[in-house]
Scaffold this motif. Structure first.
Motif, PDB file in Angstrom:
ATOM      1  N   GLY A 111      19.083 -17.968  -7.027  1.00  0.00           N
ATOM      2  CA  GLY A 111      19.929 -18.712  -6.116  1.00  0.00           C
ATOM      3  C   GLY A 111      19.799 -18.148  -4.709  1.00  0.00           C
ATOM      4  N   GLU A 112      20.786 -18.421  -3.886  1.00  0.00           N
ATOM      5  CA  GLU A 112      20.749 -17.920  -2.506  1.00  0.00           C
ATOM      6  C   GLU A 112      20.968 -16.417  -2.457  1.00  0.00           C
ATOM      7  N   GLY A 113      21.634 -15.869  -3.481  1.00  0.00           N
ATOM      8  CA  GLY A 113      21.862 -14.430  -3.522  1.00  0.00           C
ATOM      9  C   GLY A 113      22.572 -13.938  -2.283  1.00  0.00           C
ATOM     10  N   THR A 114      22.034 -12.887  -1.692  1.00  0.00           N
ATOM     11  CA  THR A 114      22.589 -12.363  -0.444  1.00  0.00           C
ATOM     12  C   THR A 114      21.738 -12.763   0.759  1.00  0.00           C
ATOM     13  N   GLY A 115      20.816 -13.682   0.543  1.00  0.00           N
ATOM     14  CA  GLY A 115      19.982 -14.142   1.646  1.00  0.00           C
ATOM     15  C   GLY A 115      18.778 -13.280   1.910  1.00  0.00           C
ATOM     16  N   LEU A 116      18.358 -12.503   0.914  1.00  0.00           N
ATOM     17  CA  LEU A 116      17.161 -11.668   1.091  1.00  0.00           C
ATOM     18  C   LEU A 116      15.919 -12.539   0.904  1.00  0.00           C
ATOM     19  N   ARG A 117      14.933 -12.356   1.764  1.00  0.00           N
ATOM     20  CA  ARG A 117      13.755 -13.220   1.711  1.00  0.00           C
ATOM     21  C   ARG A 117      12.468 -12.502   1.341  1.00  0.00           C
ATOM     22  N   GLY A 118      12.486 -11.176   1.247  1.00  0.00           N
ATOM     23  CA  GLY A 118      11.273 -10.464   0.878  1.00  0.00           C
ATOM     24  C   GLY A 118      11.429  -8.974   1.057  1.00  0.00           C
ATOM     25  N   ILE A 119      10.340  -8.252   0.806  1.00  0.00           N
ATOM     26  CA  ILE A 119      10.320  -6.798   0.990  1.00  0.00           C
ATOM     27  C   ILE A 119       9.799  -6.498   2.385  1.00  0.00           C
ATOM     28  N   ASP A 120      10.627  -5.857   3.193  1.00  0.00           N
ATOM     29  CA  ASP A 120      10.240  -5.518   4.567  1.00  0.00           C
ATOM     30  C   ASP A 120       9.287  -4.326   4.576  1.00  0.00           C
ATOM     31  N   HIS A 121       9.644  -3.263   3.865  1.00  0.00           N
ATOM     32  CA  HIS A 121       8.747  -2.115   3.761  1.00  0.00           C
ATOM     33  C   HIS A 121       9.146  -1.258   2.568  1.00  0.00           C
ATOM     34  N   LEU A 122       8.255  -0.381   2.205  1.00  0.00           N
ATOM     35  CA  LEU A 122       8.493   0.593   1.148  1.00  0.00           C
ATOM     36  C   LEU A 122       8.398   1.978   1.741  1.00  0.00           C
ATOM     37  N   ALA A 123       9.271   2.874   1.323  1.00  0.00           N
ATOM     38  CA  ALA A 123       9.213   4.272   1.760  1.00  0.00           C
ATOM     39  C   ALA A 123       8.944   5.126   0.532  1.00  0.00           C
ATOM     40  N   LEU A 124       7.799   5.779   0.518  1.00  0.00           N
ATOM     41  CA  LEU A 124       7.341   6.548  -0.640  1.00  0.00           C
ATOM     42  C   LEU A 124       7.357   8.029  -0.321  1.00  0.00           C
ATOM     43  N   ALA A 125       8.151   8.785  -1.049  1.00  0.00           N
ATOM     44  CA  ALA A 125       8.216  10.224  -0.851  1.00  0.00           C
ATOM     45  C   ALA A 125       6.983  10.880  -1.465  1.00  0.00           C
ATOM     46  N   GLN A 126       6.414  11.837  -0.734  1.00  0.00           N
ATOM     47  CA  GLN A 126       5.191  12.500  -1.172  1.00  0.00           C
ATOM     48  C   GLN A 126       5.453  13.948  -1.532  1.00  0.00           C
ATOM     49  N   PRO A 127       4.779  14.467  -2.543  1.00  0.00           N
ATOM     50  CA  PRO A 127       4.802  15.921  -2.748  1.00  0.00           C
ATOM     51  C   PRO A 127       4.333  16.617  -1.474  1.00  0.00           C
ATOM     52  N   TRP A 128       4.907  17.754  -1.177  1.00  0.00           N
ATOM     53  CA  TRP A 128       4.687  18.394   0.130  1.00  0.00           C
ATOM     54  C   TRP A 128       3.216  18.700   0.385  1.00  0.00           C
ATOM     55  N   HIS A 129       2.433  18.947  -0.680  1.00  0.00           N
ATOM     56  CA  HIS A 129       1.035  19.321  -0.476  1.00  0.00           C
ATOM     57  C   HIS A 129       0.101  18.108  -0.474  1.00  0.00           C
ATOM     58  N   GLN A 130       0.633  16.887  -0.593  1.00  0.00           N
ATOM     59  CA  GLN A 130      -0.235  15.719  -0.678  1.00  0.00           C
ATOM     60  C   GLN A 130      -0.017  14.726   0.456  1.00  0.00           C
ATOM     61  N   PHE A 131       0.764  15.097   1.457  1.00  0.00           N
ATOM     62  CA  PHE A 131       1.072  14.149   2.523  1.00  0.00           C
ATOM     63  C   PHE A 131      -0.190  13.711   3.258  1.00  0.00           C
ATOM     64  N   ASP A 132      -1.016  14.661   3.666  1.00  0.00           N
ATOM     65  CA  ASP A 132      -2.235  14.312   4.401  1.00  0.00           C
ATOM     66  C   ASP A 132      -3.206  13.520   3.525  1.00  0.00           C
ATOM     67  N   GLU A 133      -3.292  13.887   2.255  1.00  0.00           N
ATOM     68  CA  GLU A 133      -4.157  13.155   1.334  1.00  0.00           C
ATOM     69  C   GLU A 133      -3.686  11.710   1.199  1.00  0.00           C
ATOM     70  N   ALA A 134      -2.365  11.517   1.091  1.00  0.00           N
ATOM     71  CA  ALA A 134      -1.817  10.167   0.969  1.00  0.00           C
ATOM     72  C   ALA A 134      -2.073   9.361   2.240  1.00  0.00           C
ATOM     73  N   ALA A 135      -1.988  10.030   3.391  1.00  0.00           N
ATOM     74  CA  ALA A 135      -2.244   9.331   4.658  1.00  0.00           C
ATOM     75  C   ALA A 135      -3.666   8.780   4.693  1.00  0.00           C
ATOM     76  N   LEU A 136      -4.628   9.608   4.319  1.00  0.00           N
ATOM     77  CA  LEU A 136      -6.024   9.156   4.308  1.00  0.00           C
ATOM     78  C   LEU A 136      -6.235   8.056   3.278  1.00  0.00           C
ATOM     79  N   PHE A 137      -5.577   8.174   2.130  1.00  0.00           N
ATOM     80  CA  PHE A 137      -5.716   7.178   1.067  1.00  0.00           C
ATOM     81  C   PHE A 137      -5.253   5.802   1.548  1.00  0.00           C
ATOM     82  N   HIS A 138      -4.077   5.745   2.167  1.00  0.00           N
ATOM     83  CA  HIS A 138      -3.538   4.447   2.572  1.00  0.00           C
ATOM     84  C   HIS A 138      -4.351   3.840   3.720  1.00  0.00           C
ATOM     85  N   ARG A 139      -4.917   4.681   4.547  1.00  0.00           N
ATOM     86  CA  ARG A 139      -5.747   4.164   5.636  1.00  0.00           C
ATOM     87  C   ARG A 139      -7.127   3.779   5.131  1.00  0.00           C
ATOM     88  N   GLY A 140      -7.750   4.658   4.371  1.00  0.00           N
ATOM     89  CA  GLY A 140      -9.129   4.435   3.965  1.00  0.00           C
ATOM     90  C   GLY A 140      -9.279   3.481   2.797  1.00  0.00           C
TER      91      GLY A 140
END
Length: 608
Positions: A425-454
């Protein structure tokens, strides 16, 4: 081109480093002196191990503080260097790295430096060695690549050439004008090329170098621009990574080596050119990036069935489907889809965001690129009749599915779900996913950055440091050009800080006030915000009569830039997941970073 990695770039024993480099697909290694000295293996045994692993030993390094010193000091330096040449000979290496001197004995005399380096090269040639002379960015008198080259040119010995190091060059100037002269160097006198990236930091260059280097594509330096200049010289040696990084040296060697190899593949693709006298930069060419066009679904895995369903219901979602073979429900509102997995794989630490479906123009092509960039392809447990989806694992373990929702003749994952008979139904008027925020293990942040870009072909936004009551959170967003896909990666202030590593799903609406009121009326609770925040907001922005009071009543946060406004509010955290309601003006590209410290503090109070 051939690829190599310095053993200092990886953690563990020398044997572990070499094994990791070979398994990741490197052709060769640089043996760092400290790794050899700490190894129980003899140089001959290291040479044999590398041969068994299919690795060449491309460089032995470093020899320090040699040139431009008084005669008696230089005599001692020659004896010391001769020992290094014997070790390199036993290793089977033919090139030794010599760094520009930082010794207090060194004098500012290029002619003396050239004469002594020529003598050093003569001695090296007797052992079948070459010398690659490198300008350290903090060298006492020689600290630029062109200065080092002038000395090499003056020394004029066939066994003496230069080593170019991207960090030492780019840390002194990251604009093209600062390194375009490299293309004028003779390629056959560039004996070695070392590559590293780094975030732009205002700090002492030695400390910057020793602790904050990263693999190409993970920082802010123009490594690709520099590599283009080097290739124009006709350089045909290996592309070698030399990265000093505290995090990498504590991470597992195997994943770090894979990340390193991926960085070179992406770098070569970015350079994308073949120069006269050089081999092709790529290795047969990577499959082109297939940029996702939207978020098909976000999958929550939870042992907390009732609280999760209550939250989704209050947000206005409707349970529209049930998986035909698994305990997974499909909840929908507008174009936002949430899968709720209540199977036996649910984690003890509560609800987690375990998988993301990405709308993709060509799922099979997206999977081929991911596999070519060393992303682990996930085998999918399928029941008879299940739709076969291509999926890979992100560095943090999140499963990424490449989807074609409702686009015949491509298979749609929605076919796996039997309809419940209920329609959104109309629900609360949500129309989609704006963004996702994914927490990274502290030692994998740079690796994740390259993964999402590359791997995913998303554009990287600048890193942002966010103030948390117990430290700093680092965040970096990756987006498609049209903003249809936005993924923000974050890492907490300390290893193991689970409270700082909550994940969240941001849902888009065109009327956040109405959405917040409807959510509350359905029994939902929004994260309370302090009155001090709204007092400050009144001083920062002008509002229509009653507007600010409405925001305070509903705990809605507000931000504005030159392109538009952003309004957002938050649910309480369930396990490790919370939801954000967002209303963004078309031109606003941010995520309300100014409000993050207030939100983080409120979450600490709520979770305590």
């Amino acid at each position: 081109m051939r690829t190599s990695i310095a053993t200092v770039s990886l953690s563990g024993s020398l044997t572990e480093k070499l094994t990791a480099a070979a398994r990741a697909g490197f052709d060769g290694v640089e043996i760092f002196e400290n790794d050899l000295l700490a190894s129980p293996l003899t140089p001959e045994e290291i040479r044999g191990l590398c041969a068994d692993l299919g690795l060449s030993i491309d460089l032995y390094q470093p020899v320090r503080d040699i040139e431009a010193v008084p005669a008696d000091v230089f005599a001692r330096n020659l004896r010391r260097a001769e020992h290094k040449f014997r070790v390199a000979q036993r290793l089977g290496a033919d090139t030794v790295l010599v760094c520009s001197s930082v010794s207090p004995h060194a004098v500012d005399d290029d002619a003396l430096a050239a004469r002594q380096l020529r003598q050093l090269a003569e001695r090296a040639a007797e052992f079948g060695m070459c010398i690659a002379y490198e300008a350290l960015a903090w060298g006492r008198h020689v600290n630029t690549y062109d200065h080092a080259w002038r000395i090499v040119e003056a020394a004029d010995h066939p066994a003496l050439g230069t080593c170019l190091d991207s960090f030492h060059i780019l840390s002194r100037g990251n604009e093209p004008k600062d390194f375009e002269g490299i293309a004028e160097l003779p390629g056959d006198k560039i004996f070695f090329l070392q590559l590293a990236d780094a975030p732009l930091l205002a700090m002492d260059v030695l400390q910057w170098s020793r602790h904050y280097r990263c693999f190409p594509g993970q920082g802010d330096l123009d490594v690709a621009g520099l590599l283009r200049q080097v290739l124009r010289t006709g350089y045909a040696g290996p592309l070698s990574l030399e990265v000093f990084n505290d995090v990498f040296r504590q991470a597992e060697a195997g994943p770090a080596a894979v990340d390193a190899r991926r960085s070179l593949l992406v770098l070569q693709e970015g350079v994308g050119e073949k120069t006269a006298g050089a081999e092709p930069v790529g290795e047969g060419g990577l499959p082109p990036a297939v940029v996702p066009t939207g978020v098909a679904f976000a999958e929550l895995v939870t042992p907390d069935v009732e609280p999760a369903t209550a939250l989704l219901s209050a947000l206005g979602f409707t349970r529209t489907g049930r998986h035909r073979g698994k305990p997974v429900d499909l909840w929908e509102q507008g174009a936002a889809r949430i899968l709720l997995n209540t199977g036996p794989g649910a984690r003890r630490d509560g609800t987690v965001l375990a998988a993301v479906g990405l709308e993709t123009p060509d799922p099979a092509a997206a999977a081929r690129r991911a596999e070519a960039l060393l992303a682990p392809v996930l085998p999918r447990r399928r029941s008879t009749g299940d739709v076969l989806l291509d999926a890979v694992a992100a560095p943090d373990g999140t499963e990424l599915f490449f989807c074609a929702t409702g686009r015949p003749p491509l298979p749609s994952w929605t076919a796996d779900f039997a309809a419940t008979g209920e329609r959104p139904g109309e629900g609360t008027g949500l129309r989609g996913i704006d963004h996702l925020a994914l927490a990274q293990p502290w030692h994998q942040f740079d690796e994740a950055a390259l993964f999402h870009r590359g791997v995913l072909g998303l554009d990287a936004q600048p890193s942002v440091d966010l103030a948390d009551p117990y430290g700093l959170l680092r965040s970096r967003a990756f987006t498609s050009a049209d903003g249809a896909v936005r993924i923000a990666l974050g890492v907490g202030p300390a290893p193991g800080d689970e409270h700082a590593r909550a994940q969240h799903i941001a849902l888009a609406t065109d009327d956040i006030v109405a959405a917040a009121r409807t959510f509350r009326a359905a029994g939902g609770h929004l994260l309370p915000m302090p009155a001090n925040y709204y007092d400050d907001l009144a001083a920062r922005f002008d509002f229509a009569p009653g507007e600010l009071e409405t925001y305070q009543e509903l705990d809605i946060l507000y931000d504005r830039d030159g392109n538009g406004a952003f309004r957002h509010c938050y649910t309480h955290t369930l396990g490790r997941v919370f939801f954000e309601l967002t209303q963004r003006d078309t031109g606003y590209r941010g995520y309300g970073a100014q409000n993050a410290p207030v939100r983080l503090a409120a979450q600490h109070v709520s979770n305590s």
